[in-house]
Design an enzyme around this catalytic site. Structure first.
Site, PDB file in Angstrom:
ATOM      1  N   ARG A  50       0.943  -1.376  -0.168  1.00  0.00           N
ATOM      2  CA  ARG A  50       0.077  -0.112   0.158  1.00  0.00           C
ATOM      3  C   ARG A  50       0.974   1.169   0.076  1.00  0.00           C
ATOM      4  NH1 ARG A  50      -2.033  -3.612   3.977  1.00  0.00           N
ATOM      5  NH2 ARG A  50      -4.077  -4.408   3.327  1.00  0.00           N
ATOM      6  N   LYS A  89      -2.112  -1.216   7.653  1.00  0.00           N
ATOM      7  CA  LYS A  89      -3.923  -1.289   7.988  1.00  0.00           C
ATOM      8  C   LYS A  89      -4.549  -1.960   8.809  1.00  0.00           C
ATOM      9  CE  LYS A  89      -7.803  -0.670   4.784  1.00  0.00           C
ATOM     10  NZ  LYS A  89      -8.085  -1.043   3.575  1.00  0.00           N
ATOM     11  N   HIS A 105      -2.869   3.072  -6.690  1.00  0.00           N
ATOM     12  CA  HIS A 105      -3.307   1.957  -6.233  1.00  0.00           C
ATOM     13  C   HIS A 105      -3.330   0.818  -7.099  1.00  0.00           C
ATOM     14  CE1 HIS A 105      -4.518  -0.046  -2.631  1.00  0.00           C
ATOM     15  NE2 HIS A 105      -5.938  -0.677  -3.276  1.00  0.00           N
ATOM     16  N   ARG A 120      -0.873  -1.871  -7.073  1.00  0.00           N
ATOM     17  CA  ARG A 120      -1.232  -2.940  -6.226  1.00  0.00           C
ATOM     18  C   ARG A 120      -1.995  -3.943  -6.761  1.00  0.00           C
ATOM     19  NH1 ARG A 120      -0.892  -4.322  -0.616  1.00  0.00           N
ATOM     20  NH2 ARG A 120      -3.255  -5.025   0.420  1.00  0.00           N
ATOM     21  N   HIS A 179      -3.524  -8.990   3.795  1.00  0.00           N
ATOM     22  CA  HIS A 179      -5.076  -8.925   3.765  1.00  0.00           C
ATOM     23  C   HIS A 179      -5.419  -9.877   5.042  1.00  0.00           C
ATOM     24  CE1 HIS A 179      -5.767  -7.456  -0.672  1.00  0.00           C
ATOM     25  NE2 HIS A 179      -5.651  -6.460   0.135  1.00  0.00           N
ATOM     26  N   TYR A 226      -8.457  -7.278  -5.963  1.00  0.00           N
ATOM     27  CA  TYR A 226      -7.467  -6.711  -6.634  1.00  0.00           C
ATOM     28  C   TYR A 226      -7.267  -7.588  -7.910  1.00  0.00           C
ATOM     29  CZ  TYR A 226      -6.384  -4.080  -2.640  1.00  0.00           C
ATOM     30  OH  TYR A 226      -6.542  -3.053  -1.624  1.00  0.00           O
TER      31      TYR A 226
END
Length: 196
Positions: free
Chosen positions: A27, A52, A124, A127, A158, A167
């Site tokens: 990220r 995150k 992004h 990613r 994740h 993604y």
């Protein structure tokens, strides 16, 4: 990117940052918060702290990225102690996300590259690209999808596979085998697309 007097390292920081994002799937916030102490140049590892999902992880660099990172360290002259951040701004802290996003879009605008819908690519999207390419490579090397998807999920930080799925932009024509394996493993993971 040219060297600027007011930002003597920008021409080194931005290309390396974009490479790290593309080659690791980090990220943007994770990359910007990297400190020099989080980079293990001896073993080619990045330590992602307090991301995150609050789950620290080690991210291995590819051999080519590892080589680039060693050169970056040398070029940045970190031994002078001018920064604690891997990607320092002129003010000695890290760049703001908005500055990175703006520069990224500016580069694509200058090159005349846009998405199929006519918009500029987003940071992004690197990613997304990493996740898709990594899954494709694992499957092509014979990794069973039952192992590949959870591994990718852990690598990108994740909590669960459904987050990683967001993604993956798989083209059914090119990845028919992968799509079939994923559908068998986790039904409805790849939604049906109806064409007019």
């Amino acid at each position: 990117m040219q060297k600027k007097a007011w930002s003597p390292f920008k021409h080194l920081v931005f290309p390396t940052l974009f490479r790290v994002l593309y080659c690791t799937g980090l990220r943007l916030s994770e990359a910007l918060n990297l400190k020099l102490e989080d980079v293990d140049l001896d073993n080619g590892l990045l330590l992602i702290k307090k991301p995150k999902n609050n789950h620290d992880r080690q991210v291995p660099m590819s051999l080519s990225l590892w080589k680039e990172m060693k050169q970056y360290y040398s070029d940045m002259q970190f031994h002078d102690g001018h920064s604690v951040f891997l990607f320092p701004s002129p003010r000695k802290n890290h760049y703001e996300s908005s500055s990175i996003v703006g520069t990224f879009k500016q580069i694509y605008r200058y090159c005349g590259i846009r998405t199929e819908k006519g918009s500029l690519p987003r940071v992004h999207d690197l990613r997304h690209t990493f996740c898709t390419h990594a899954l494709e490579q694992m499957i092509e090397q014979g990794t069973d999808v039952y192992c590949a998807l959870p591994y990718l999920c852990e690598y990108v930080g994740h909590r669960d596979i459904s987050s990683t799925n967001a993604y993956l932009r798989l083209l059914p024509e090119k990845f028919a085998g992968i799509s079939a394996q994923l559908e068998a493993y986790c039904p409805a993971l790849i939604p049906e697309v109806l064409y007019d």
